[in-house]
Design a protein around this motif. Structure first.
Motif, PDB file in Angstrom:
ATOM      1  N   GLY A  20       0.793  -1.245   0.000  1.00 31.03           N
ATOM      2  CA  GLY A  20       0.000   0.000   0.000  1.00 31.03           C
ATOM      3  C   GLY A  20       0.816   1.281   0.000  1.00 31.03           C
ATOM      4  N   ALA A  21       2.124   1.190  -0.057  1.00 28.59           N
ATOM      5  CA  ALA A  21       2.956   2.413  -0.113  1.00 28.59           C
ATOM      6  C   ALA A  21       2.651   3.186  -1.396  1.00 28.59           C
ATOM      7  CB  ALA A  21       4.436   2.035  -0.078  1.00 28.59           C
ATOM      8  N   ALA A  22       2.808   4.519  -1.322  1.00 21.87           N
ATOM      9  CA  ALA A  22       2.610   5.347  -2.519  1.00 21.87           C
ATOM     10  C   ALA A  22       3.790   5.138  -3.466  1.00 21.87           C
ATOM     11  CB  ALA A  22       2.517   6.814  -2.124  1.00 21.87           C
ATOM     12  N   CYS A  23       3.507   5.031  -4.756  1.00 23.59           N
ATOM     13  CA  CYS A  23       4.571   4.807  -5.736  1.00 23.59           C
ATOM     14  C   CYS A  23       4.502   5.857  -6.840  1.00 23.59           C
ATOM     15  CB  CYS A  23       4.423   3.406  -6.329  1.00 23.59           C
ATOM     16  SG  CYS A  23       5.736   2.977  -7.478  1.00 23.59           S
ATOM     17  N   ILE A  24       5.596   6.574  -7.024  1.00 24.97           N
ATOM     18  CA  ILE A  24       5.726   7.529  -8.113  1.00 24.97           C
ATOM     19  C   ILE A  24       6.534   6.842  -9.205  1.00 24.97           C
ATOM     20  CG2 ILE A  24       6.407   9.901  -8.716  1.00 24.97           C
ATOM     21  CD1 ILE A  24       4.705   9.531  -6.003  1.00 24.97           C
ATOM     22  N   LEU A  25       5.975   6.745 -10.393  1.00 27.61           N
ATOM     23  CA  LEU A  25       6.694   6.105 -11.502  1.00 27.61           C
ATOM     24  C   LEU A  25       7.490   7.166 -12.247  1.00 27.61           C
ATOM     25  CD1 LEU A  25       3.644   4.131 -12.978  1.00 27.61           C
ATOM     26  CD2 LEU A  25       5.252   3.344 -11.214  1.00 27.61           C
ATOM     27  N   LEU A  26       8.736   6.865 -12.545  1.00 31.69           N
ATOM     28  CA  LEU A  26       9.567   7.791 -13.334  1.00 31.69           C
ATOM     29  C   LEU A  26      10.240   6.992 -14.446  1.00 31.69           C
ATOM     30  CD1 LEU A  26      11.087  10.431 -13.981  1.00 31.69           C
ATOM     31  CD2 LEU A  26      12.734   9.817 -12.189  1.00 31.69           C
ATOM     32  N   CYS A  27       9.829   7.299 -15.671  1.00 33.34           N
ATOM     33  CA  CYS A  27      10.446   6.658 -16.831  1.00 33.34           C
ATOM     34  C   CYS A  27      11.338   7.689 -17.521  1.00 33.34           C
ATOM     35  CB  CYS A  27       9.312   6.163 -17.731  1.00 33.34           C
ATOM     36  SG  CYS A  27       9.671   6.196 -19.460  1.00 33.34           S
ATOM     37  N   VAL A  28      12.573   7.304 -17.811  1.00 34.26           N
ATOM     38  CA  VAL A  28      13.537   8.235 -18.402  1.00 34.26           C
ATOM     39  C   VAL A  28      13.937   7.702 -19.778  1.00 34.26           C
ATOM     40  CG1 VAL A  28      15.763   9.374 -18.085  1.00 34.26           C
ATOM     41  CG2 VAL A  28      14.312   8.893 -16.109  1.00 34.26           C
ATOM     42  N   TYR A  29      13.853   8.549 -20.793  1.00 37.65           N
ATOM     43  CA  TYR A  29      14.129   8.071 -22.149  1.00 37.65           C
ATOM     44  C   TYR A  29      14.991   9.066 -22.914  1.00 37.65           C
ATOM     45  CZ  TYR A  29      10.295  11.107 -23.859  1.00 37.65           C
ATOM     46  OH  TYR A  29       9.498  12.175 -24.169  1.00 37.65           O
ATOM     47  N   LEU A  62       3.448  -3.291 -13.034  1.00 33.23           N
ATOM     48  CA  LEU A  62       4.407  -3.911 -12.102  1.00 33.23           C
ATOM     49  C   LEU A  62       4.166  -3.413 -10.684  1.00 33.23           C
ATOM     50  CD1 LEU A  62       7.736  -3.620 -14.150  1.00 33.23           C
ATOM     51  CD2 LEU A  62       6.821  -5.754 -13.188  1.00 33.23           C
ATOM     52  N   ALA A  63       3.992  -2.089 -10.549  1.00 29.63           N
ATOM     53  CA  ALA A  63       3.822  -1.493  -9.215  1.00 29.63           C
ATOM     54  C   ALA A  63       2.530  -1.988  -8.563  1.00 29.63           C
ATOM     55  CB  ALA A  63       3.826   0.032  -9.324  1.00 29.63           C
ATOM     56  N   LYS A  64       1.455  -2.040  -9.338  1.00 32.83           N
ATOM     57  CA  LYS A  64       0.178  -2.527  -8.775  1.00 32.83           C
ATOM     58  C   LYS A  64       0.291  -3.991  -8.368  1.00 32.83           C
ATOM     59  CE  LYS A  64      -3.064   0.605 -11.040  1.00 32.83           C
ATOM     60  NZ  LYS A  64      -3.975   0.758 -12.191  1.00 32.83           N
ATOM     61  N   ASP A  65       0.940  -4.783  -9.209  1.00 31.20           N
ATOM     62  CA  ASP A  65       1.092  -6.212  -8.902  1.00 31.20           C
ATOM     63  C   ASP A  65       1.883  -6.444  -7.617  1.00 31.20           C
ATOM     64  OD1 ASP A  65      -0.347  -6.834 -11.114  1.00 31.20           O
ATOM     65  OD2 ASP A  65       1.352  -7.489 -12.337  1.00 31.20           O
ATOM     66  N   CYS A  66       2.769  -5.510  -7.278  1.00 28.58           N
ATOM     67  CA  CYS A  66       3.568  -5.646  -6.040  1.00 28.58           C
ATOM     68  C   CYS A  66       2.831  -5.053  -4.843  1.00 28.58           C
ATOM     69  CB  CYS A  66       4.866  -4.861  -6.118  1.00 28.58           C
ATOM     70  SG  CYS A  66       6.011  -5.378  -7.299  1.00 28.58           S
ATOM     71  N   GLY A  67       1.635  -4.515  -5.049  1.00 27.14           N
ATOM     72  CA  GLY A  67       0.876  -3.968  -3.929  1.00 27.14           C
ATOM     73  C   GLY A  67       1.153  -2.514  -3.633  1.00 27.14           C
ATOM     74  N   PHE A  68       1.749  -1.776  -4.563  1.00 26.59           N
ATOM     75  CA  PHE A  68       1.907  -0.323  -4.382  1.00 26.59           C
ATOM     76  C   PHE A  68       0.637   0.386  -4.834  1.00 26.59           C
ATOM     77  CE2 PHE A  68       6.435  -1.512  -4.798  1.00 26.59           C
ATOM     78  CZ  PHE A  68       6.969  -0.817  -3.717  1.00 26.59           C
ATOM     79  N   GLN A  69       0.456   1.610  -4.322  1.00 28.17           N
ATOM     80  CA  GLN A  69      -0.612   2.488  -4.781  1.00 28.17           C
ATOM     81  C   GLN A  69       0.035   3.511  -5.711  1.00 28.17           C
ATOM     82  OE1 GLN A  69      -4.237   3.455  -3.180  1.00 28.17           O
ATOM     83  NE2 GLN A  69      -4.051   4.123  -5.305  1.00 28.17           N
ATOM     84  N   VAL A  70      -0.248   3.436  -7.001  1.00 25.05           N
ATOM     85  CA  VAL A  70       0.388   4.376  -7.939  1.00 25.05           C
ATOM     86  C   VAL A  70      -0.249   5.752  -7.781  1.00 25.05           C
ATOM     87  CG1 VAL A  70       0.863   4.899 -10.353  1.00 25.05           C
ATOM     88  CG2 VAL A  70       1.029   2.547  -9.551  1.00 25.05           C
ATOM     89  N   THR A  71       0.584   6.739  -7.439  1.00 24.63           N
ATOM     90  CA  THR A  71       0.108   8.084  -7.086  1.00 24.63           C
ATOM     91  C   THR A  71       0.387   9.087  -8.196  1.00 24.63           C
ATOM     92  OG1 THR A  71       0.526   7.534  -4.774  1.00 24.63           O
ATOM     93  CG2 THR A  71       0.329   9.868  -5.281  1.00 24.63           C
ATOM     94  N   ALA A  72       1.460   8.898  -8.924  1.00 27.22           N
ATOM     95  CA  ALA A  72       1.823   9.835  -9.994  1.00 27.22           C
ATOM     96  C   ALA A  72       2.776   9.130 -10.955  1.00 27.22           C
ATOM     97  CB  ALA A  72       2.506  11.074  -9.411  1.00 27.22           C
ATOM     98  N   ALA A  73       2.875   9.677 -12.159  1.00 26.02           N
ATOM     99  CA  ALA A  73       3.825   9.131 -13.135  1.00 26.02           C
ATOM    100  C   ALA A  73       4.477  10.290 -13.874  1.00 26.02           C
ATOM    101  CB  ALA A  73       3.115   8.203 -14.115  1.00 26.02           C
ATOM    102  N   VAL A  74       5.766  10.142 -14.114  1.00 20.98           N
ATOM    103  CA  VAL A  74       6.543  11.190 -14.791  1.00 20.98           C
ATOM    104  C   VAL A  74       7.352  10.539 -15.908  1.00 20.98           C
ATOM    105  CG1 VAL A  74       8.424  12.873 -14.495  1.00 20.98           C
ATOM    106  CG2 VAL A  74       6.692  12.614 -12.691  1.00 20.98           C
ATOM    107  N   ALA A  75       7.396  11.206 -17.062  1.00 25.33           N
ATOM    108  CA  ALA A  75       8.334  10.815 -18.122  1.00 25.33           C
ATOM    109  C   ALA A  75       9.343  11.953 -18.244  1.00 25.33           C
ATOM    110  CB  ALA A  75       7.592  10.610 -19.435  1.00 25.33           C
ATOM    111  N   ALA A  76      10.620  11.616 -18.239  1.00 28.33           N
ATOM    112  CA  ALA A  76      11.673  12.639 -18.324  1.00 28.33           C
ATOM    113  C   ALA A  76      12.671  12.216 -19.390  1.00 28.33           C
ATOM    114  CB  ALA A  76      12.370  12.797 -16.977  1.00 28.33           C
TER     115      ALA A  76
END
Ligand SMILES: Cc1cc2nc3c(=O)[nH]c(=O)nc-3n(C[C@H](O)[C@H](O)[C@H](O)COP(=O)(O)O)c2cc1C
Length: 254
Positions: free
Chosen positions: A78-87, A102-116
């Motif tokens: 249930g921890a908050a997870c911020i996804l950061l993909c860098v390309y 992946l994050a949901k399957d591990c039991g994280f709560q996805v809170t935000a996502a960033v592409a950089a």
């Protein structure tokens, strides 16, 4: 509350972007390194109080296989997870979508996502010097928005992350860096290789089917002795020329 950057960053661009995203938070941040071969990530457990930043480079529009496999062992609880993909200024395709699953399957709560965007680790002329000043400003601003959301107790992602399911086919391997005659066989590349594809006694001996072409060995060599064949780099550079020539900017999904 723990704040943890969970990183896979063979040549340092992903790490830089993650640091910029979190540096306005003014809190102590731990780092968990998904590059570490043989580490037992199944022992890593979080709680609902915790915040993690899961940061990886996009390889062929996907999450690098070693990073996906290692991250999938962590218990999010249930921890908050911020996804950061860098390309590297081509495209990140399905990387963020795969990270979300992946994050949901591990039991994280996805809170935000960033592409950089960071310098292309194969064709270095693309996105050279990035993340730059504009990226830093954007990542600081995104970091502040994310932090405010967390402080308000809001954990759920409301925007939709782009990407296709099923994901595009993984590929892009087969670019194998090799040592030049300036190699002193110090073994640093072998020790740091995230998949132990390099023989520590003879760094010219590479298990080609194991190598994920992450370019980590080229970045860690203290003698600048490991590189791709210039013809291979020239071929990739030519292929990427059109698509990489237009500057892309960082994106936030909240
Ligand atoms: C095997 C491989 C595949 C890559 N595929 C892509 C891609 O599909 N799109 C893109 O824009 N950049 C791509 N890149 C560039 C990296 O995503 C980019 O340089 C990233 O910043 C590297 O992260 P690092 O510095 O943490 O290693 C690729 C790089 C490598 C080594």
């Amino acid at each position: 509350m723990r704040i943890v950057n969970i990183l896979f960053s063979p040549t340092g661009g992903t790490r830089k972007a993650a640091e910029k995203l979190t540096e306005t938070w003014g809190t102590e941040t731990e780092t968990m390194d998904l590059m570490t071969y043989g580490a037992d990530f199944s022992e890593e457990r979080f709680t609902e109080e915790d915040v993690v930043v899961f940061a990886v480079p996009s390889f062929g529009g996907r999450v690098p296989s070693a990073a996906a496999e290692r991250f999938s062992r962590i218990k999010g609880n249930g921890a908050a997870c911020i996804l950061l993909c860098v390309y590297g200024n081509r495209a990140y395709d399905d990387t963020l979508a795969e990270m979300e699953d992946l994050a949901k399957d591990c039991g994280f709560q996805v809170t935000a996502a960033v592409a950089a965007i960071a310098e292309h680790s194969i064709a270095h002329q693309y996105a050279a010097g990035r993340p730059d000043e504009t990226d830093t400003e954007n990542l600081h601003a995104f970091g502040e928005q994310i932090w405010q959301k967390i402080q308000r107790g809001e954990r759920a992602l409301t925007e939709t992350i782009p990407g296709n399911r099923p994901y595009r086919e993984a590929g892009g391997g087969g670019m194998i860096p090799r040592p030049s005659d300036t190699c002193v066989k110090c073994g640093i590349c072998a020790a740091k290789c995230p998949v132990h594809a390099i023989d520590p006694e003879d760094p010219a001996d590479i298990q080609e089917e194991v190598c994920i072409s992450c370019m980590g060995c080229t970045a860690v060599c203290p003698h600048g002795a490991r590189a791709l064949h210039p013809d291979a780099v020239a071929e990739v550079s030519e292929k990427l020329k059109e698509v990489c020539s237009v500057r892309k900017e960082c994106e936030l999904y909240l």
